[in-house]
Motif scaffolding. Structure first.
Motif, PDB file in Angstrom:
ATOM      1  N   ALA A  56     -27.699  -8.891  -1.525  1.00  0.00           N
ATOM      2  CA  ALA A  56     -28.075  -7.524  -1.917  1.00  0.00           C
ATOM      3  C   ALA A  56     -26.897  -6.572  -1.731  1.00  0.00           C
ATOM      4  O   ALA A  56     -26.631  -5.720  -2.587  1.00  0.00           O
ATOM      5  CB  ALA A  56     -29.284  -7.056  -1.114  1.00  0.00           C
ATOM      6  N   ALA A  57     -26.162  -6.730  -0.631  1.00  0.00           N
ATOM      7  CA  ALA A  57     -24.983  -5.893  -0.391  1.00  0.00           C
ATOM      8  C   ALA A  57     -23.896  -6.173  -1.421  1.00  0.00           C
ATOM      9  O   ALA A  57     -23.272  -5.245  -1.955  1.00  0.00           O
ATOM     10  CB  ALA A  57     -24.451  -6.122   1.023  1.00  0.00           C
ATOM     11  N   THR A  58     -23.686  -7.427  -1.742  1.00  0.00           N
ATOM     12  CA  THR A  58     -22.674  -7.814  -2.727  1.00  0.00           C
ATOM     13  C   THR A  58     -23.008  -7.247  -4.103  1.00  0.00           C
ATOM     14  O   THR A  58     -22.133  -6.744  -4.816  1.00  0.00           O
ATOM     15  CB  THR A  58     -22.556  -9.346  -2.798  1.00  0.00           C
ATOM     16  OG1 THR A  58     -22.147  -9.832  -1.521  1.00  0.00           O
ATOM     17  CG2 THR A  58     -21.562  -9.786  -3.852  1.00  0.00           C
ATOM     18  N   GLU A  59     -24.275  -7.311  -4.477  1.00  0.00           N
ATOM     19  CA  GLU A  59     -24.692  -6.778  -5.778  1.00  0.00           C
ATOM     20  C   GLU A  59     -24.508  -5.265  -5.844  1.00  0.00           C
ATOM     21  O   GLU A  59     -24.097  -4.725  -6.872  1.00  0.00           O
ATOM     22  CB  GLU A  59     -26.139  -7.164  -6.063  1.00  0.00           C
ATOM     23  CG  GLU A  59     -26.307  -8.636  -6.361  1.00  0.00           C
ATOM     24  CD  GLU A  59     -27.756  -9.082  -6.446  1.00  0.00           C
ATOM     25  OE1 GLU A  59     -28.670  -8.226  -6.330  1.00  0.00           O
ATOM     26  OE2 GLU A  59     -27.988 -10.289  -6.621  1.00  0.00           O
ATOM     27  N   ALA A  60     -24.785  -4.585  -4.753  1.00  0.00           N
ATOM     28  CA  ALA A  60     -24.600  -3.127  -4.724  1.00  0.00           C
ATOM     29  C   ALA A  60     -23.118  -2.776  -4.862  1.00  0.00           C
ATOM     30  O   ALA A  60     -22.760  -1.840  -5.584  1.00  0.00           O
ATOM     31  CB  ALA A  60     -25.179  -2.536  -3.446  1.00  0.00           C
ATOM     32  N   LYS A  61     -22.249  -3.528  -4.179  1.00  0.00           N
ATOM     33  CA  LYS A  61     -20.807  -3.281  -4.296  1.00  0.00           C
ATOM     34  C   LYS A  61     -20.316  -3.586  -5.700  1.00  0.00           C
ATOM     35  O   LYS A  61     -19.500  -2.840  -6.248  1.00  0.00           O
ATOM     36  CB  LYS A  61     -20.036  -4.121  -3.278  1.00  0.00           C
ATOM     37  CG  LYS A  61     -20.151  -3.602  -1.866  1.00  0.00           C
ATOM     38  CD  LYS A  61     -19.211  -4.301  -0.925  1.00  0.00           C
ATOM     39  CE  LYS A  61     -19.628  -5.713  -0.669  1.00  0.00           C
ATOM     40  NZ  LYS A  61     -18.871  -6.383   0.382  1.00  0.00           N
TER      41      LYS A  61
END
Length: 130
Positions: A90-95
């Motif tokens: 989820a963090a990777t997708e947001a970045k």
């Protein structure tokens, strides 16, 4: 090129520069906001919840009593990793979304594409640019 053409060209360049500066300011604000966000991932039907920051650092791990009772150590460990990986994703997708917006706003997509074509041949193999 006459004086009017030069003036028009400089005006257009100034407008592009101002637009890119505004986009950079927006991207900086978005990056600051992203840095303060937390991302969660779940496993075992919500019985295990992991929370990470934008860098993927684990901030919290919650394991319900039912999940602890229901699983042996190995299965519980696998479920914990699943929750952590979901939060990291989820963090990777947001970045990635932020970077996509940034490169689109700055018009850098073609620049990066040109660089890739320069260093990687059509067959996907790195080539020496010299």
């Amino acid at each position: 090129m006459d004086e009017m053409d030069r003036l028009r060209k400089y005006t257009e360049q100034l407008e592009r520069l101002e637009q890119r500066s505004a986009t950079l300011a927006e991207a900086g604000a978005a990056a600051e906001q992203l840095a303060t966000r937390e991302f969660t991932g779940e496993a075992d039907k919500g019985g295990i919840t992991a929370t990470v920051d934008a860098s993927g650092n684990l901030l919290a791990l919650d394991i319900s009593r039912l999940s602890k009772r229901r699983h042996d150590g190995v299965t519980l460990g696998d479920a914990v990793l699943e929750a952590i990986h979901a939060a990291e994703q989820a963090a990777t997708e947001a970045k990635a979304a932020l970077m996509g917006d940034l490169t689109a706003g700055l018009g850098l997509g073609d620049l990066f594409g040109d660089a890739k074509r320069f260093f990687v041949g059509g067959d996907g193999i790195r080539t020496d640019p010299h």
